[in-house]
Design an enzyme around this catalytic site. Structure first.
Site, PDB file in Angstrom:
ATOM      1  N   GLU A  81      32.709  21.427 -35.828  1.00 54.94           N
ATOM      2  CA  GLU A  81      31.325  21.143 -36.201  1.00 54.94           C
ATOM      3  C   GLU A  81      30.774  19.890 -35.542  1.00 54.94           C
ATOM      4  OE1 GLU A  81      31.613  21.152 -40.453  1.00 54.94           O
ATOM      5  OE2 GLU A  81      31.347  23.318 -40.605  1.00 54.94           O
ATOM      6  N   GLU A 112      54.694  26.179 -40.169  1.00 57.73           N
ATOM      7  CA  GLU A 112      54.643  24.785 -40.607  1.00 57.73           C
ATOM      8  C   GLU A 112      56.025  24.130 -40.648  1.00 57.73           C
ATOM      9  OE1 GLU A 112      54.863  24.396 -45.329  1.00 57.73           O
ATOM     10  OE2 GLU A 112      52.998  25.334 -44.663  1.00 57.73           O
TER      11      GLU A 112
END
Length: 270
Positions: A81, A112
Site C-alpha cells: 500500500e 515458517e
C-alpha cells in the site's frame, strides 16, 4: 525467566458454540477494544523502531517486513500500500512471506519452520547494511523469522520486530523490539484476531509516520499518491481545488497536465 506465550493461553470465554450470534459478536468486540490500549503501552518501543526506519531510509536503505502466515500477510499488505498511497517505488518497502507469494492466499505447510529460507529470501533482494528488517510474529517463536534476523545481526543489518508476547526469542534477537501484549484470544490461540489487529495497527503507524517524516505528506494530504483509479483522481482534484482555491474543472486540468497533486501545486500559477 520462563517464556510463556500469552497468545496461546486459554480464552476468557468458554462454550462459544452455545452463544448466540449477538453474544459472540459482543464478546469479540469487547476483546477487540483492549487492543489499542495494549498498543499505547508499546509507544516508546514503536517510536524507537520508527526512528531507526526513518534513519535507514533517509540514508538510501529499504524497509523489509518478514513474517509467516497472518503476520507475513499483514506485512505484505502494508508494504504493497505504500507506493499507491505515498508515491514511493515498489522496492522501498518490501513484504516477504514464508512460502512465497502463494502463501498470501493459501497456507504453505511448514514454511515458517525453515531456519534457512528467511535469510535466503532476503538475499534475493540483495539486502545490505543500509536496510532494516522488521520481523513479524505474534508468537515471537517463528524459526523462519528468528533465524533471518540472527543473520541480519551477523551482517550489521538493523533489525526490529512486532510480536505479541513479552520476552520472546524474536524480541531477544531484535535491535528494536515492539511487544504488544494483547493476552489470550477469544478463540484460544487464534492470533489472527487480537494479535493480528495489534500488528496491523503498529504497521500502519510505522509506515505512515515514516512516510510523513520522508516528506510524502503535505498538511494532512497524500499529495504523492498514484492516480491509479477514478476515486483517486477525484480525490486529487478535490485536494487541488481546496489547496489552490480553484474550481474542480481547473483542478482536473492541472492534474492532467502535471501528473500528480504535488507537481500541480508546485507549478500552479494564477
Amino acid at each position: 525467566m520462563t517464556f510463556i506465550k500469552t497468545t496461546e493461553q486459554d480464552s476468557n470465554y468458554n462454550h462459544l458454540e452455545k452463544m448466540s450470534v449477538k453474544e459472540v459478536l459482543k464478546n469479540i468486540n469487547k476483546e477487540d477494544k483492549t487492543v489499542p490500549l495494549a498498543v499505547e503501552k508499546s509507544l516508546p518501543q514503536i517510536e524507537k523502531l520508527t526512528n531507526s526506519i526513518v534513519s535507514s531510509l533517509k540514508k538510501g536503505g529499504r524497509l523489509f517486513y518478514l513474517g509467516a502466515g497472518t503476520s507475513g500477510r499483514l506485512g505484505v499488505v502494508d508494504a504493497s500500500e505504500c507506493p499507491p498511497t505515498f508515491g514511493v517505488s515498489y522496492d522501498l518497502v518490501v513484504g516477504i512471506i514464508a512460502g512465497g507469494d502463494v502463501a498470501i492466499r493459501k497456507a504453505v505447510e511448514f514454511a515458517e519452520d525453515s531456519k534457512l529460507q528467511g535469510w535466503q529470501d532476503l538475499q534475493e533482494h540483495k539486502i545490505t547494511n543500509k536496510d532494516i528488517v522488521v520481523g513479524i510474529a505474534a508468537s515471537g517463536t517463528t524459526p523462519y523469522v528468528i533465524a533471518a534476523l540472527e543473520k541480519c545481526n551477523e551482517n550489521n543489518i538493523a533489525t526490529g520486530c512486532i510480536t505479541c508476547n513479552k520476552n520472546s526469542p524474536l524480541a531477544k534477537v531484535s535491535n528494536f523490539p515492539v511487544e504488544v501484549v494483547v493476552g489470550s484470544e477469544f478463540v484460544t490461540g487464534s492470533s489472527r484476531m487480537k494479535a493480528g489487529t495489534a500488528q496491523k495497527l503498529v504497521l500502519n503507524m510505522l509506515s505512515t509516520t515514516t512516510m510523513i517524516q520522508l516528506g510524502k505528506v503535505k498538511g494532512n494530504k497524500m499529495v504523492d499518491m498514484q492516480l491509479s483509479n477514478n476515486k483517486l483522481v477525484e480525490r486529487g482534484q478535490k485536494m487541488l481545488a481546496s489547496e489552490l482555491n480553484i474550481d474542480l474543472q481547473k483542478a482536473a486540468a492541472l492534474l492532467e497536465e502535471f501528473g500528480n497533486v504535488r507537481n500541480a501545486i508546485k507549478n500552479y500559477t494564477k
